[in-house]
Design a protein around this motif. Structure first.
Motif, PDB file in Angstrom:
ATOM      1  N   ARG A 250     -25.532   2.077 -46.956  1.00 55.17           N
ATOM      2  CA  ARG A 250     -26.768   2.751 -46.566  1.00 55.17           C
ATOM      3  C   ARG A 250     -27.790   1.786 -45.993  1.00 55.17           C
ATOM      4  O   ARG A 250     -28.998   1.949 -46.149  1.00 55.17           O
ATOM      5  N   GLN A 251     -27.296   0.708 -45.315  1.00 60.24           N
ATOM      6  CA  GLN A 251     -28.205  -0.250 -44.680  1.00 60.24           C
ATOM      7  C   GLN A 251     -28.980   0.479 -43.572  1.00 60.24           C
ATOM      8  O   GLN A 251     -28.385   1.168 -42.733  1.00 60.24           O
ATOM      9  N   PRO A 252     -30.317   0.336 -43.539  1.00 58.19           N
ATOM     10  CA  PRO A 252     -31.087   0.995 -42.477  1.00 58.19           C
ATOM     11  C   PRO A 252     -30.639   0.510 -41.098  1.00 58.19           C
ATOM     12  O   PRO A 252     -30.385  -0.680 -40.896  1.00 58.19           O
ATOM     13  N   LEU A 253     -30.577   1.408 -40.158  1.00 54.30           N
ATOM     14  CA  LEU A 253     -30.137   1.048 -38.813  1.00 54.30           C
ATOM     15  C   LEU A 253     -31.096   0.101 -38.128  1.00 54.30           C
ATOM     16  O   LEU A 253     -30.697  -0.613 -37.200  1.00 54.30           O
ATOM     17  N   ASP A 254     -32.338   0.050 -38.571  1.00 54.63           N
ATOM     18  CA  ASP A 254     -33.269  -0.886 -37.942  1.00 54.63           C
ATOM     19  C   ASP A 254     -32.969  -2.341 -38.316  1.00 54.63           C
ATOM     20  O   ASP A 254     -33.588  -3.267 -37.785  1.00 54.63           O
ATOM     21  N   GLN A 255     -31.983  -2.549 -39.213  1.00 48.02           N
ATOM     22  CA  GLN A 255     -31.551  -3.906 -39.558  1.00 48.02           C
ATOM     23  C   GLN A 255     -30.354  -4.364 -38.734  1.00 48.02           C
ATOM     24  O   GLN A 255     -29.878  -5.490 -38.895  1.00 48.02           O
ATOM     25  N   LEU A 256     -29.858  -3.502 -37.849  1.00 49.98           N
ATOM     26  CA  LEU A 256     -28.646  -3.826 -37.105  1.00 49.98           C
ATOM     27  C   LEU A 256     -28.815  -5.071 -36.247  1.00 49.98           C
ATOM     28  O   LEU A 256     -27.931  -5.946 -36.217  1.00 49.98           O
TER      29      LEU A 256
END
Length: 671
Positions: free
Chosen positions: A15-21
């Protein structure tokens, strides 16, 4: 930053936030480059110490006996090691080759996630391509550990030295298992808990950071564990970082499991060393599992099977794999791919197969422990310190017959004299250091392209040639070349000559080729007229590999705009007169002992000649003349003949060739 304990099972990141990609992508690609740099760092280091071992070797080839009875400076692998020196050389050689495998897999992993690996970067080298990562004052294993922070390796220098206790301890520190490394760093970690063994994702990492900003990992195995954890990150949309980054059809290279002419067996048939069409699945389970398996292979061979990444792979195995991989070389394949021959050109037990297979059951840490237990071994440094000098007996064996030996190469007494004179010259260390550094740069510069263009050919013979350059420095001076010495930059639009006296762009002289164009393989030959030792290549291009038979395979496309020859034409490129980069043979300068190998049909073969136009470009101009060559003819004499015809066509004929320089006398023929 909290340090996980050895063997911890850090929970998977979900569930890593996509803004951390973007941040995670920058981190994992930095690790990918760090892995390439760490593997590359070990190769000149291990090679230099391996060639410090005192000894000589034969140069034998199938159905060829013209070097019968001759010995050449530098130890080599042994099919039946009978001394501590031969045993130590075999062991270090086995590690050295596996480090090349690790470098290949690290680079393949990098391209698979969209990172172009660099082999000439500032992490290890200066802008002049000198290796700044080695030296008596150096204490850092790049990206891994500062040995000054350890309790057991503070005395160790990260330097190119003879095989001694410092080098064995350095090699053990490089390959040490995580449990030992954590114990070594325990005292330091009581005061600083953020420098080693970082958790994933890294604290404070941003998309703008790069490889120089990485924390130190503590061990090579832990670096790969961080690598695996990053590609395992699962985002809130259900995809992993591997799935998001995996590049279908990325450039993948394979020197070990490819099955081609001259290398017909996969050396590691029980695991894959590259990604292929079967893995172009959008980054799903198959390719991800293969990535983990490659990392496990590297750490299993290096530190042993009980590393975090291999435990992680075993957990995945139950879900994804039916058969546990075997990370050892296949002996039968090695025997086929790396044959050896007697002095008479007959089949013999494979030296390289023995060296590699005898150590296959041990990881690198264990192998270097075995080497340390053999100390002291005879080294060139000690040989010189004891006041020895070269003589004819050192360069011959019981098979040598002066009456039947070739008369067109220098005798062993002449070679011995050249080796002794080189030692007495004040600038020899600088020259040989530049020669060795240039030979290695010939490899790394090609590697920068190798993983960008799929059809680039790996200059494997350059590795052998670079070893010859390392070995000759030890044999002449009793010390390692100074690889911090930069490589002279070749000037644009200058037509450099391949070897002594053959100066097409000016008056003939006895000078040798400029240091800027010294190289050890056709694959690292960058310009016209730099073709060297004479492993003849087709005039329309050919494979970059050297061998003791003329090569006839074609490369894809028309190199330099040349038409492909008609089938059976077999017109070859002349030494010192190749029409463009990569068309010559191997090795500049040409050894005075280099003789031509056999031709395909056992008959004299034909070489075509070229003149070259003015700058810029010096475009090749067909001369309309040819020369022939045959088994056992002198390559330098044939090169001089080609040079003489070109100069005569210009109206400036040349006379006899100059006497060979001491360097050309001392260098062994290319193998």
């Amino acid at each position: 930053m909290k340090m996980p304990v050895l063997g911890s099972t850090q929970p998977p990141i979900t569930r890593q936030p996509l803004d951390q990609l973007a941040t995670d992508t920058a981190a994992v690609r930095a690790i990918a480059q760090a892995a390439v740099s760490v593997e590359l760092f070990t190769i000149p280091l291990y090679m230099a110490t391996m060639y410090s071992i005192q000894g000589t070797h034969q140069i034998n080839a199938k159905d060829i006996s013209y070097y019968k009875g001759r010995q050449w400076p530098g130890m080599s692998t042994s099919a039946h090691p009978a001394s501590p020196e031969e045993e130590a050389f075999n062991i270090i050689f086995s590690v050295f080759i596996q480090e090349m495998l690790h470098l290949q897999m690290a680079a393949n992993l990098a391209t698979a996630i969209g990172a172009a690996p660099c082999f000439t970067g500032s992490e290890l080298q200066s802008l002049e391509h000198g290796w700044t990562c080695y030296g008596k004052a150096c204490t850092v294993i790049p990206h891994i550990v500062d040995l000054q922070d350890t309790s057991g390796y503070r005395h160790v220098r990260v330097n190119l030295e003879e095989l001694n206790s410092n080098q064995c301890d350095l090699f053990l520190a490089i390959e040490q298992p995580e449990e030992q490394a954590r114990a070594q760093l325990a005292e330091f970690d009581m005061h600083n808990h953020t420098k080693y063994f970082p958790e994933v994702p890294f604290d404070g990492w941003t998309p703008g950071k790069h490889v120089h900003d990485l924390p130190l990992f503590g061990t090579i195995g832990y670096m790969y564990e961080c690598y695996a954890r990053y590609i395992s990150i699962e985002y809130e949309d259900g995809e992993t970082l591997w799935q998001k980054l995996f590049v279908n059809g990325s450039v993948q290279q394979d020197m070990f499991n490819s099955q081609v002419d001259g290398h017909t067996k996969a050396e590691f048939p029980r695991f894959d060393t590259s990604f292929g069409p079967q893995d172009q699945d959008g980054g799903q389970i198959r390719s991800f599992n293969k990535a983990i398996d490659m990392m496990a292979a590297i750490t299993d061979q290096g530190e042993g099977s009980d590393t975090a990444i291999t435990r992680y792979r075993r957990r995945l195995q139950a879900q994804l794999m039916a058969v546990k991989p075997d990370y050892r070389e296949d002996l039968a394949a090695l025997k086929v791919d790396y044959p050896s021959y007697t002095e008479g050109g007959e089949d013999a037990d494979s030296r390289d197969a023995t060296a590699r297979h005898d150590s296959a059951a041990y990881d690198h840490y264990e192998r270097f422990g075995q080497v340390k237990a053999k100390l002291p071994v005879k080294t060139w440094a000690q040989w010189h310190q004891d006041g020895h000098s070269w003589d004819e007996k050192m360069l011959t064996n019981a098979s040598y017959d002066k009456a039947t030996a070739p008369k067109n190469i220098p005798g062993p007494d002449v070679v011995a004299g050249a080796l002794n004179r080189l030692k007495d010259k004040g600038d020899t260390l600088k020259m040989l250091s530049t020669v060795a550094t240039g030979a290695i740069y010939g490899i790394t510069s090609v590697l920068d392209t190798y993983w960008q263009k799929q059809d680039t050919t790996f200059p494997y013979p350059s590795m052998v040639g670079a070893g010859d350059r390392m070995a000759i420095c030890w044999a002449v001076l009793g010390q390692a070349p100074n690889l911090a010495t930069g490589v002279p930059k070749a000037e644009k639009d200058v037509l450099y000559h391949a070897c002594q006296g053959m100066h097409l762009a000016g008056e003939a002289s006895a000078t040798c080729a400029a240091l800027a164009v010294y190289h050890t393989c056709r694959g690292s030959n960058g310009c016209h007229a730099q073709g060297g030792c004479g492993f003849a290549q087709l005039d329309a291009g050919g494979p970059s590999g050297c061998g003791h038979a003329v090569k006839v395979a074609q490369v894809a496309g028309n190199l330099c705009g040349a038409p492909k020859p008609a089938p059976g034409a077999n017109i070859y490129s002349a030494p010192s007169d190749n029409k463009c980069g990569g068309f010559g043979g191997c090795a500049v300068p040409i050894s005075a002992s280099q003789l031509f190998p056999k031709t395909l049909d056992g008959k004299p073969a034909t070489m075509t000649l070229y003149d070259f136009g003015p700058a810029p470009g010096h475009h090749n101009l067909p001369l309309g003349q040819t020369i022939t060559f045959d088994l056992g003819e002198s390559v330098y004499e044939k090169a001089w003949e080609a040079y003489g015809k070109v100069m005569a066509a210009r109206g400036t004929p040349v006379g006899a060739a100059p006497a060979p320089t001491d360097l050309r006398l001392a260098l062994p023929p290319s193998t």
